[in-house]
Design a protein around this motif. Sequence first.
Motif, PDB file in Angstrom:
ATOM      1  N   ILE A  37      66.812  90.541  73.325  1.00  0.00           N
ATOM      2  CA  ILE A  37      66.940  90.595  71.864  1.00  0.00           C
ATOM      3  C   ILE A  37      65.574  90.449  71.208  1.00  0.00           C
ATOM      4  CG2 ILE A  37      67.853  89.361  69.853  1.00  0.00           C
ATOM      5  CD1 ILE A  37      70.321  88.716  71.627  1.00  0.00           C
ATOM      6  N   ALA A  38      64.791  89.488  71.687  1.00  0.00           N
ATOM      7  CA  ALA A  38      63.448  89.298  71.121  1.00  0.00           C
ATOM      8  C   ALA A  38      62.573  90.524  71.396  1.00  0.00           C
ATOM      9  CB  ALA A  38      62.802  88.051  71.701  1.00  0.00           C
ATOM     10  N   GLY A  39      62.650  91.036  72.611  1.00  0.00           N
ATOM     11  CA  GLY A  39      61.854  92.214  72.952  1.00  0.00           C
ATOM     12  C   GLY A  39      62.288  93.449  72.185  1.00  0.00           C
ATOM     13  N   HIS A  40      63.589  93.546  71.901  1.00  0.00           N
ATOM     14  CA  HIS A  40      64.091  94.690  71.140  1.00  0.00           C
ATOM     15  C   HIS A  40      63.475  94.736  69.744  1.00  0.00           C
ATOM     16  CE1 HIS A  40      66.831  97.776  69.754  1.00  0.00           C
ATOM     17  NE2 HIS A  40      67.155  97.004  68.728  1.00  0.00           N
ATOM     18  N   ALA A  41      63.209  93.560  69.185  1.00  0.00           N
ATOM     19  CA  ALA A  41      62.629  93.497  67.847  1.00  0.00           C
ATOM     20  C   ALA A  41      61.237  94.129  67.810  1.00  0.00           C
ATOM     21  CB  ALA A  41      62.556  92.050  67.361  1.00  0.00           C
ATOM     22  N   VAL A  42      60.532  94.099  68.933  1.00  0.00           N
ATOM     23  CA  VAL A  42      59.193  94.696  68.994  1.00  0.00           C
ATOM     24  C   VAL A  42      59.180  95.930  69.901  1.00  0.00           C
ATOM     25  CG1 VAL A  42      57.948  92.587  68.409  1.00  0.00           C
ATOM     26  CG2 VAL A  42      58.469  93.078  70.789  1.00  0.00           C
ATOM     27  N   HIS A  43      60.380  96.514  70.130  1.00  0.00           N
ATOM     28  CA  HIS A  43      60.551  97.752  70.891  1.00  0.00           C
ATOM     29  C   HIS A  43      60.161  97.622  72.365  1.00  0.00           C
ATOM     30  CE1 HIS A  43      61.402  99.534  67.049  1.00  0.00           C
ATOM     31  NE2 HIS A  43      60.244  99.090  66.582  1.00  0.00           N
ATOM     32  N   HIS A  44      60.386  96.453  72.939  1.00  0.00           N
ATOM     33  CA  HIS A  44      60.137  96.234  74.364  1.00  0.00           C
ATOM     34  C   HIS A  44      61.271  95.404  74.952  1.00  0.00           C
ATOM     35  CE1 HIS A  44      56.147  97.970  74.363  1.00  0.00           C
ATOM     36  NE2 HIS A  44      55.831  97.245  73.295  1.00  0.00           N
ATOM     37  N   GLY A  45      62.497  95.891  74.776  1.00  0.00           N
ATOM     38  CA  GLY A  45      63.673  95.146  75.192  1.00  0.00           C
ATOM     39  C   GLY A  45      63.738  94.872  76.683  1.00  0.00           C
ATOM     40  N   VAL A  46      63.394  95.869  77.510  1.00  0.00           N
ATOM     41  CA  VAL A  46      63.484  95.701  78.960  1.00  0.00           C
ATOM     42  C   VAL A  46      62.452  94.689  79.445  1.00  0.00           C
ATOM     43  CG1 VAL A  46      63.301  96.879  81.178  1.00  0.00           C
ATOM     44  CG2 VAL A  46      64.437  98.006  79.272  1.00  0.00           C
ATOM     45  N   ILE A  47      61.251  94.785  78.927  1.00  0.00           N
ATOM     46  CA  ILE A  47      60.204  93.838  79.318  1.00  0.00           C
ATOM     47  C   ILE A  47      60.584  92.432  78.847  1.00  0.00           C
ATOM     48  CG2 ILE A  47      57.787  93.178  78.971  1.00  0.00           C
ATOM     49  CD1 ILE A  47      57.179  96.200  78.747  1.00  0.00           C
ATOM     50  N   GLY A  48      61.129  92.321  77.653  1.00  0.00           N
ATOM     51  CA  GLY A  48      61.569  91.027  77.137  1.00  0.00           C
ATOM     52  C   GLY A  48      62.682  90.438  77.979  1.00  0.00           C
ATOM     53  N   ALA A  49      63.609  91.276  78.420  1.00  0.00           N
ATOM     54  CA  ALA A  49      64.707  90.800  79.250  1.00  0.00           C
ATOM     55  C   ALA A  49      64.200  90.293  80.590  1.00  0.00           C
ATOM     56  CB  ALA A  49      65.732  91.909  79.465  1.00  0.00           C
ATOM     57  N   ALA A  50      63.276  91.020  81.192  1.00  0.00           N
ATOM     58  CA  ALA A  50      62.724  90.590  82.483  1.00  0.00           C
ATOM     59  C   ALA A  50      61.955  89.281  82.337  1.00  0.00           C
ATOM     60  CB  ALA A  50      61.816  91.678  83.049  1.00  0.00           C
ATOM     61  N   ALA A  51      61.139  89.192  81.291  1.00  0.00           N
ATOM     62  CA  ALA A  51      60.370  87.965  81.064  1.00  0.00           C
ATOM     63  C   ALA A  51      61.300  86.790  80.738  1.00  0.00           C
ATOM     64  CB  ALA A  51      59.366  88.173  79.933  1.00  0.00           C
ATOM     65  N   GLY A  52      62.332  87.040  79.966  1.00  0.00           N
ATOM     66  CA  GLY A  52      63.297  85.991  79.633  1.00  0.00           C
ATOM     67  C   GLY A  52      64.032  85.493  80.863  1.00  0.00           C
ATOM     68  N   CYS A  53      64.354  86.403  81.754  1.00  0.00           N
ATOM     69  CA  CYS A  53      65.027  86.029  82.999  1.00  0.00           C
ATOM     70  C   CYS A  53      64.141  85.103  83.825  1.00  0.00           C
ATOM     71  CB  CYS A  53      65.364  87.284  83.796  1.00  0.00           C
ATOM     72  SG  CYS A  53      66.031  86.958  85.427  1.00  0.00           S
ATOM     73  N   VAL A  54      62.894  85.480  83.991  1.00  0.00           N
ATOM     74  CA  VAL A  54      61.957  84.668  84.787  1.00  0.00           C
ATOM     75  C   VAL A  54      61.752  83.298  84.144  1.00  0.00           C
ATOM     76  CG1 VAL A  54      59.569  84.513  85.578  1.00  0.00           C
ATOM     77  CG2 VAL A  54      60.807  86.658  85.800  1.00  0.00           C
ATOM     78  N   ALA A  55      61.545  83.278  82.843  1.00  0.00           N
ATOM     79  CA  ALA A  55      61.292  82.006  82.150  1.00  0.00           C
ATOM     80  C   ALA A  55      62.507  81.082  82.219  1.00  0.00           C
ATOM     81  CB  ALA A  55      60.908  82.271  80.697  1.00  0.00           C
TER      82      ALA A  55
END
Length: 93
Positions: A37-55
């Motif tokens: 959701i956070a990554g989608h706001a800056v047009h990087h949803g997949v990268i945000g999801a991967a980073a969120g998963c790791v964190a």
Amino acid sequence: MKLKKIGAVLSICGVAALAAPGAEAKGCIRGAVAGGIAGHAVHHGVIGAAAGCVAARHYYKQKAKQEQQQQQMQHQQMQPQRGAPAAAPTPAR
């Protein structure tokens, strides 16, 4: 275009959930949703999801480790000390 991104995020979540046991899977899914959701706001949803998963996996892993240490401490406090002299029984009158 959006459907492809959503599909990719769900695929990453699914693979990560199957690969990670117990609390780690829960953390990964929660983190991936928040990161997506956070990554989608800056047009990087997949990268945000991967980073969120790791964190989130890291956070929940640390939390589980702390809970395990607390349980061990409580268990040790409840057991009598080995090698310590036992209290002498009082004589019956």
